[in-house]
Design a protein around this motif. Structure first.
Motif, PDB file in Angstrom:
ATOM      1  N   ILE A 226      28.907 -12.236  -8.729  1.00  0.00           N
ATOM      2  CA  ILE A 226      27.304 -11.575  -7.864  1.00  0.00           C
ATOM      3  C   ILE A 226      27.480 -13.177  -6.630  1.00  0.00           C
ATOM      4  O   ILE A 226      26.407 -12.922  -5.487  1.00  0.00           O
ATOM      5  N   ARG A 227      27.778 -14.430  -6.698  1.00  0.00           N
ATOM      6  CA  ARG A 227      28.235 -15.474  -6.063  1.00  0.00           C
ATOM      7  C   ARG A 227      28.177 -15.219  -4.708  1.00  0.00           C
ATOM      8  O   ARG A 227      28.011 -15.736  -3.808  1.00  0.00           O
ATOM      9  N   THR A 228      29.226 -14.170  -4.710  1.00  0.00           N
ATOM     10  CA  THR A 228      30.110 -14.720  -3.480  1.00  0.00           C
ATOM     11  C   THR A 228      29.183 -13.821  -2.032  1.00  0.00           C
ATOM     12  O   THR A 228      28.675 -14.149  -1.548  1.00  0.00           O
ATOM     13  N   PRO A 229      28.485 -12.990  -2.959  1.00  0.00           N
ATOM     14  CA  PRO A 229      27.275 -11.565  -1.773  1.00  0.00           C
ATOM     15  C   PRO A 229      26.262 -13.077  -1.710  1.00  0.00           C
ATOM     16  O   PRO A 229      25.891 -13.171  -0.807  1.00  0.00           O
ATOM     17  N   MET A 230      25.809 -13.854  -2.655  1.00  0.00           N
ATOM     18  CA  MET A 230      24.927 -14.341  -2.465  1.00  0.00           C
ATOM     19  C   MET A 230      25.145 -15.270  -1.386  1.00  0.00           C
ATOM     20  O   MET A 230      24.404 -15.977  -0.492  1.00  0.00           O
ATOM     21  N   HIS A 231      26.300 -15.913  -1.647  1.00  0.00           N
ATOM     22  CA  HIS A 231      26.763 -17.326  -0.811  1.00  0.00           C
ATOM     23  C   HIS A 231      26.929 -16.576   1.085  1.00  0.00           C
ATOM     24  O   HIS A 231      26.204 -17.230   1.393  1.00  0.00           O
ATOM     25  N   GLY A 232      27.260 -15.546   1.262  1.00  0.00           N
ATOM     26  CA  GLY A 232      26.807 -14.445   2.212  1.00  0.00           C
ATOM     27  C   GLY A 232      25.862 -13.940   2.637  1.00  0.00           C
ATOM     28  O   GLY A 232      25.838 -14.749   3.822  1.00  0.00           O
ATOM     29  N   MET A 233      24.803 -13.887   1.599  1.00  0.00           N
ATOM     30  CA  MET A 233      23.198 -13.698   1.895  1.00  0.00           C
ATOM     31  C   MET A 233      22.970 -15.743   3.000  1.00  0.00           C
ATOM     32  O   MET A 233      21.736 -15.296   3.343  1.00  0.00           O
ATOM     33  N   LEU A 234      23.068 -16.153   2.041  1.00  0.00           N
ATOM     34  CA  LEU A 234      21.984 -17.551   1.994  1.00  0.00           C
ATOM     35  C   LEU A 234      22.826 -18.116   3.694  1.00  0.00           C
ATOM     36  O   LEU A 234      22.491 -18.471   4.189  1.00  0.00           O
ATOM     37  N   SER A 235      24.422 -17.299   3.925  1.00  0.00           N
ATOM     38  CA  SER A 235      24.610 -18.044   4.767  1.00  0.00           C
ATOM     39  C   SER A 235      23.609 -17.431   5.851  1.00  0.00           C
ATOM     40  O   SER A 235      23.767 -18.716   7.047  1.00  0.00           O
ATOM     41  N   ALA A 236      23.559 -15.862   6.138  1.00  0.00           N
ATOM     42  CA  ALA A 236      22.876 -15.558   7.221  1.00  0.00           C
ATOM     43  C   ALA A 236      22.058 -16.077   7.753  1.00  0.00           C
ATOM     44  O   ALA A 236      21.278 -15.485   8.312  1.00  0.00           O
ATOM     45  N   LEU A 237      20.874 -16.328   6.333  1.00  0.00           N
ATOM     46  CA  LEU A 237      19.885 -16.260   6.217  1.00  0.00           C
ATOM     47  C   LEU A 237      19.768 -17.681   7.181  1.00  0.00           C
ATOM     48  O   LEU A 237      18.671 -17.614   7.599  1.00  0.00           O
ATOM     49  N   THR A 238      20.541 -18.573   6.803  1.00  0.00           N
ATOM     50  CA  THR A 238      20.485 -20.034   7.559  1.00  0.00           C
ATOM     51  C   THR A 238      20.852 -19.982   9.200  1.00  0.00           C
ATOM     52  O   THR A 238      20.275 -19.968  10.144  1.00  0.00           O
ATOM     53  N   LEU A 239      21.648 -18.833   9.494  1.00  0.00           N
ATOM     54  CA  LEU A 239      21.605 -18.320  10.734  1.00  0.00           C
ATOM     55  C   LEU A 239      20.623 -17.953  11.360  1.00  0.00           C
ATOM     56  O   LEU A 239      19.767 -18.119  12.184  1.00  0.00           O
ATOM     57  N   LEU A 240      19.591 -16.689  10.202  1.00  0.00           N
ATOM     58  CA  LEU A 240      18.484 -16.149  10.986  1.00  0.00           C
ATOM     59  C   LEU A 240      17.250 -17.575  10.949  1.00  0.00           C
ATOM     60  O   LEU A 240      17.105 -17.115  11.950  1.00  0.00           O
ATOM     61  N   LEU A 241      17.892 -18.652  10.502  1.00  0.00           N
ATOM     62  CA  LEU A 241      16.534 -19.421  10.523  1.00  0.00           C
ATOM     63  C   LEU A 241      16.807 -20.199  11.364  1.00  0.00           C
ATOM     64  O   LEU A 241      15.770 -20.598  11.744  1.00  0.00           O
ATOM     65  N   ASP A 242      17.364 -19.585  12.154  1.00  0.00           N
ATOM     66  CA  ASP A 242      18.039 -20.812  13.312  1.00  0.00           C
ATOM     67  C   ASP A 242      17.621 -19.915  14.529  1.00  0.00           C
ATOM     68  O   ASP A 242      17.732 -20.487  15.760  1.00  0.00           O
ATOM     69  N   THR A 243      17.146 -18.895  14.726  1.00  0.00           N
ATOM     70  CA  THR A 243      16.864 -18.120  15.254  1.00  0.00           C
ATOM     71  C   THR A 243      15.367 -18.614  16.198  1.00  0.00           C
ATOM     72  O   THR A 243      14.857 -19.070  15.156  1.00  0.00           O
ATOM     73  N   GLN A 244      14.778 -17.254  16.649  1.00  0.00           N
ATOM     74  CA  GLN A 244      13.516 -17.134  17.529  1.00  0.00           C
ATOM     75  C   GLN A 244      12.696 -16.819  16.341  1.00  0.00           C
ATOM     76  O   GLN A 244      12.855 -15.485  16.227  1.00  0.00           O
ATOM     77  N   LEU A 245      11.959 -17.351  15.004  1.00  0.00           N
ATOM     78  CA  LEU A 245      11.531 -16.639  13.982  1.00  0.00           C
ATOM     79  C   LEU A 245       9.673 -17.024  14.453  1.00  0.00           C
ATOM     80  O   LEU A 245       9.478 -18.014  15.049  1.00  0.00           O
ATOM     81  N   ASN A 246       8.452 -16.015  14.570  1.00  0.00           N
ATOM     82  CA  ASN A 246       7.783 -16.182  14.531  1.00  0.00           C
ATOM     83  C   ASN A 246       6.874 -17.142  13.222  1.00  0.00           C
ATOM     84  O   ASN A 246       7.685 -16.365  12.197  1.00  0.00           O
ATOM     85  N   PRO A 247       6.306 -17.276  13.094  1.00  0.00           N
ATOM     86  CA  PRO A 247       5.591 -17.897  11.452  1.00  0.00           C
ATOM     87  C   PRO A 247       5.373 -17.128  10.846  1.00  0.00           C
ATOM     88  O   PRO A 247       5.901 -18.451   9.452  1.00  0.00           O
ATOM     89  N   GLU A 248       4.917 -15.855  11.098  1.00  0.00           N
ATOM     90  CA  GLU A 248       5.475 -15.431   9.509  1.00  0.00           C
ATOM     91  C   GLU A 248       6.539 -14.806   9.001  1.00  0.00           C
ATOM     92  O   GLU A 248       6.596 -15.585   8.189  1.00  0.00           O
ATOM     93  N   GLN A 249       6.998 -14.554   9.691  1.00  0.00           N
ATOM     94  CA  GLN A 249       8.877 -14.482   9.775  1.00  0.00           C
ATOM     95  C   GLN A 249       9.125 -15.564   9.043  1.00  0.00           C
ATOM     96  O   GLN A 249       9.781 -15.198   8.169  1.00  0.00           O
TER      97      GLN A 249
ATOM     98  N   GLU B  50       8.000 -18.090   7.059  1.00  0.00           N
ATOM     99  CA  GLU B  50       7.497 -18.746   6.182  1.00  0.00           C
ATOM    100  C   GLU B  50       8.529 -17.198   5.271  1.00  0.00           C
ATOM    101  O   GLU B  50       8.604 -18.132   3.932  1.00  0.00           O
ATOM    102  N   LEU B  51       8.539 -15.804   5.499  1.00  0.00           N
ATOM    103  CA  LEU B  51       8.948 -14.977   4.371  1.00  0.00           C
ATOM    104  C   LEU B  51      10.460 -15.172   4.224  1.00  0.00           C
ATOM    105  O   LEU B  51      11.297 -15.175   3.127  1.00  0.00           O
ATOM    106  N   ALA B  52      10.956 -16.077   5.609  1.00  0.00           N
ATOM    107  CA  ALA B  52      12.798 -16.300   5.663  1.00  0.00           C
ATOM    108  C   ALA B  52      12.672 -17.545   4.472  1.00  0.00           C
ATOM    109  O   ALA B  52      13.827 -17.584   3.418  1.00  0.00           O
ATOM    110  N   HIS B  53      11.621 -18.708   4.703  1.00  0.00           N
ATOM    111  CA  HIS B  53      11.721 -19.430   4.051  1.00  0.00           C
ATOM    112  C   HIS B  53      11.910 -19.398   2.341  1.00  0.00           C
ATOM    113  O   HIS B  53      12.326 -20.165   1.170  1.00  0.00           O
TER     114      HIS B  53
END
Lengths: 161, 703
Positions: free
Chosen positions: B308-331, B333-336
């Protein structure tokens, strides 16, 4: 989480310098044999993007290093000195990795493993005889791959002989 | 009714009533007359209840004593009555008994005795035939109350029967060995069961001391004698253990020894031995099955957590990338929310992974060089930043703590971190104090005591017993408020035990709250040296790194730093040199193999601020070179460079004295982060945590 950061940095690298990388990757044969991001990093070190003095010197140094390493490999293959062959494989793996010449690098890694009487992934033991046989074909293959990527690189540096 | 007797009734009667004819002489008559009286008196006054029947079964004499026992008032009425009429008036004997006696007398011509029971009393009728000239002329009937004698007889018979039964019982029991020992413990007697499963014959064992049934070990420990003493003192002694057969094989036995006393005097001991081998076998099998199941469960958990840990790392990594993109405030918050939940989940998975590894026994701790002080400071700094308002975070570090000792820094930190996290989880106001004390120091080790003291809600007494057991949260209703798996303290306990220490808690003596403490043994290191930079690694494993480091910052720091680059491949040297210069390092020296690196590192004055070390080099590889440099007492940060980025190798380089490591081909930005953190750490031990590239997502095929 550190992974995430580095992944992000990687992506950043790529997107920042896409316009440069396009040049060499458009050359036939480049896609398979060169890791774009790594080679990009070398290109970035050039002070002048027209002259490309630094990267060119590195690449040409590599040509020389590769030729001389292959010569040593040939003579050690004759002597059946597996240990030295493994060291030579490792040595050339280092510099080809730095330049992002992935195909040459992969073959060198195999040479390193065969020289230690291991299979290509370095996991299982193989016999010395088997090792020598595999070394012979892999060195041959590495040379071919080197010459292929050499052509690409020379084209990139506008030095087609 | 009995048939008339075939006897000459007339003569029979006359012999009693008229014993002597008058013609037989005067003297005889006088004598006979006196005799008659005497005979009459004997029959009348004998104390033995008696009556006499003539041949026709009519009563000729009755004693007063008989009248008294049989309840007859008028004696005279009885005389001449038929025996059957007697039965109608007298309580004893019954007619049938009388006839039995008479018939026996007629059949055998000898006395007979019969009993009958009337109203709870036992009556004995003795019938004696009186015979003259071959015919019975009268019957002497004696009636006696024999109730008491009879009772005694019954009791005697019963006793004999019981004894016999017991003997049979004891002898036929084959599954239990029963011994009688004398007071000294020698075998007095034993049953067939004992013979059957001890393997001795009776003659081989009688008189021998019972300690022969015990194992040598038990005999050496004086167990047999101790068991006799215990039996005497406590009234019995029960024991389960190995016992020996004659052939030397052993069996698992339950033994009960009881002292046997008679009238207060010790006769000896009874010893009852049961063979529990089968039960023991079944038990062991059951335990083995259980342990196997438990191990499989833990293994399964470990595997699952890992998977489980391996894909979790992948998800969290991708999420960090996502957080770096232009997200509107609602997005955003959800991403956080996703990020926060993901981190909690990852934490849970890590806990389970640790727990299952600990439970399956496949957990081992490493032996790095650690600095307790640095670990405490680092945990302190991490919590200082995020601590709730209203809580002061304090530290109290014993200056005697060793600068360097051998231990598992990552796990040590994990324990401290866990205790401090718990403290802040349950504390809303007041203080949290981390206290580190050196408890003991000798030639081989240190013992350190870490206490985390808080002013939180404290631990209810009822929960204190189960606090360190797995999956336990003392307040289940609080699960929502205080998230966690309930594994943390149980993991800490196991880790502390692996470190040769203890863990515990007590109420905060200063009022509300708790004191959680643990001790750990840390081995002394030969060349004590400051490896504060090890901390770097610890920080990075446990915490997300902060965003991209300022390259400018490194530029400023790098300027006057002296760097040694050890690399045997000219091309790599050239590239590394270029990168380093690009990062702002102006003083870079180069070593082309390990030997040279050691020589240069030791000779340099002032010494280098940083060494970049290729792992595979001719003559002396990077690991060996590092060892020599450390051995000489230099604590300069050494960063390993290698293309052999196999899993686990990074850790092994660090364990061997290196400060950090970076994969080849070297990524410029990762190197910058790593070097920046190294230099900052070296300068001040300040709070910034840098990135170490072994946590990077490996590039291309260089994994």
């Amino acid at each position: 989480m550190a992974r995430a950061d580095s992944a992000k940095d990687d992506a950043g690298d790529r997107s920042d310098h896409e316009d440069h990388g396009g040049d060499i990757m458009k050359i036939t044969g480049a896609k398979d044999s060169i890791d774009e991001a790594t080679f990009e990093q070398i290109l970035e070190m050039d002070d002048d993007e027209e002259e490309r003095e630094f990267s060119k010197s590195i690449v040409y140094d590599f040509f020389t290093q590769a030729e001389s390493t292959f010569e040593k490999m040939d003579s050690n293959l004759e002597k059946k000195d597996l240990k030295t062959l493994s060291e030579l494989g490792h040595f050339l793996k280092g510099s080809s990795a730095t330049l992002g010449l992935s195909k040459v690098k992969d073959s060198c890694e195999k040479i390193q493993n065969y020289g230690q009487k291991k299979d290509e992934k370095g996991e299982k033991d193989i016999t010395e005889e088997d090792g020598l046989k595999k070394l012979e074909t892999t060195i041959k293959q590495a040379k071919q791959e080197f010459h292929d990527v050499e052509k690409v690189l020379r084209k990139f540096y506008n030095d087609e002989q | 009714m009995d048939a008339p007797l075939p006897l000459q009734s007339d003569s029979a009667r006359s012999c009693i009533l008229h014993p002597i004819s008058p013609t037989e002489g005067h003297a005889n008559v006088i004598a006979g007359h006196d005799n008659d009286h005497l005979v009459l008196d004997i029959f009348r006054y004998t104390s033995l209840p008696t009556f006499v029947l003539d041949a026709n079964l009519h009563v000729t004499h009755v004693s007063d004593s008989y009248c008294s026992v049989s309840g007859i008032r008028n004696r005279e009425q009885l005389l001449g009555a038929h025996v059957d009429d007697l039965g109608a008036n007298a309580t004893v004997p019954s007619n049938s008994l009388s006839h039995r006696g008479i018939r026996a007398a007629q059949d055998t011509a000898g006395p007979s005795i019969f009993n009958e029971s009337i109203n709870d009393r036992v009556w004995t009728l003795r019938t004696v035939p009186v015979i003259r000239d071959g015919t019975i002329c009268s019957f002497l009937m004696e009636v006696q109350d024999t109730t008491e004698a009879h009772q005694k007889q019954l009791e005697l018979e019963e006793r004999m029967y019981t004894n016999e039964t017991f003997k049979i019982l004891v002898d036929t029991i084959k599954d239990v060995a029963i011994f009688m020992l004398d007071p000294q413990g020698n075998v007095a007697t034993w049953n067939a069961g004992a013979q059957a499963f001890k393997g001795y014959t009776k003659s081989e064992i009688i008189g021998k001391h019972f300690s022969g049934f015990y194992t040598q070990e038990d005999r050496d420990n004086d167990k047999p004698a101790r068991e006799l003493r215990d039996a005497l003192n406590n009234g019995a002694c029960e024991d389960e253990g190995w016992r020996m057969r004659k052939d030397g094989s052993r069996f698992w036995a339950n033994v009960v020894i009881t002292p046997v006393r008679k009238d207060g005097a010790l006769l000896g001991f009874s010893k009852v031995t049961r063979d529990l081998s089968e039960r023991k076998k079944a038990e062991s099998k059951l335990i083995a099955v259980y342990e196997e199941a438990s191990r499989l469960k833990s293994e399964f958990l470990a595997n699952m957590s890992h998977e489980i840990r391996t894909p979790m790392h992948g998800m969290l990594s991708a999420l960090t990338l996502l957080l770096d993109t232009q997200l509107n405030p609602e997005q955003l918050e959800l991403a956080h929310i996703i990020q926060e939940s993901g981190e909690v989940l990852l934490h849970v998975i890590n806990d389970i992974l640790d727990y299952s590894k600990l439970a399956s026994g496949s957990f081992s701790i490493s032996h790095d060089i650690i600095s307790v002080r640095e670990i405490i400071l680092s945990v302190f700094r991490a919590h200082e930043k995020v601590s709730k308002p209203g809580i002061t975070l304090e530290k109290d570090i014993d200056p005697r703590l060793p600068i360097a000792a051998e231990g598992d820094s990552f796990r040590f930190r994990q324990i401290v971190e866990n205790l401090v996290s718990n403290a802040s989880k349950f504390t809303e106001q007041g203080y949290i104090r981390i206290q580190a004390t050196q408890q003991h120091e000798d030639d081989t080790k240190y013992i350190v005591l870490i206490e985390v003291i808080d002013t939180g809600i404290g631990v209810p007494l009822i929960a204190s017993g189960s606090l360190f057991t797995p999956f336990n949260q003392f307040d289940n209703s609080a699960t929502k408020r205080y998230k966690g798996t309930g594994l943390g303290l149980s993991i800490c306990k196991s880790l502390v035990e692996l470190m040769g220490g203890n863990i515990g808690f007590r109420p905060n003596p200063e009022g509300t709250g708790s004191v959680f403490w643990f001790t750990a043994q840390l081995k002394r290191v030969e060349h004590s040296k400051r490896l504060g930079l090890i901390q770097n690694r610890l920080d990075n494993i446990s915490f997300p790194t902060s965003p991209t480091p300022g390259l400018d910052q490194l530029n400023i720091l790098a300027g006057d730093r002296r760097v040694l680059l050890a690399e045997d491949n000219a091309i790599n040297r050239k590239v590394m040199l270029k990168i380093l210069i690009g990062l702002g390092f102006n003083h870079v020296d180069i070593a082309v193999d390990g030997n040279e690196a050691v020589l240069m590192a030791l000779k340099a004055s002032p010494s280098y601020d940083l060494i970049l070390m290729d792992i595979n080099m001719p003559f002396l590889d990077g690991v060996q070179a590092t060892k020599e440099i450390r051995g000489a007492g230099l604590d300069v940060p050494i960063v390993a460079m290698t293309a052999n980025a196999l899993k686990g190798q990074a850790e092994s380089y660090i364990a061997k004295g290196m400060t950090g490591y970076i994969a080849k081909p070297v990524d410029r930005k990762l190197l910058a982060e790593l070097l920046l953190s190294c230099l900052e750490q070296e300068d001040s031990g300040s709070a910034r945590r840098g990135s170490i590239s072994h946590n990077q997502v490996p590039r291309g095929s260089y994994d």
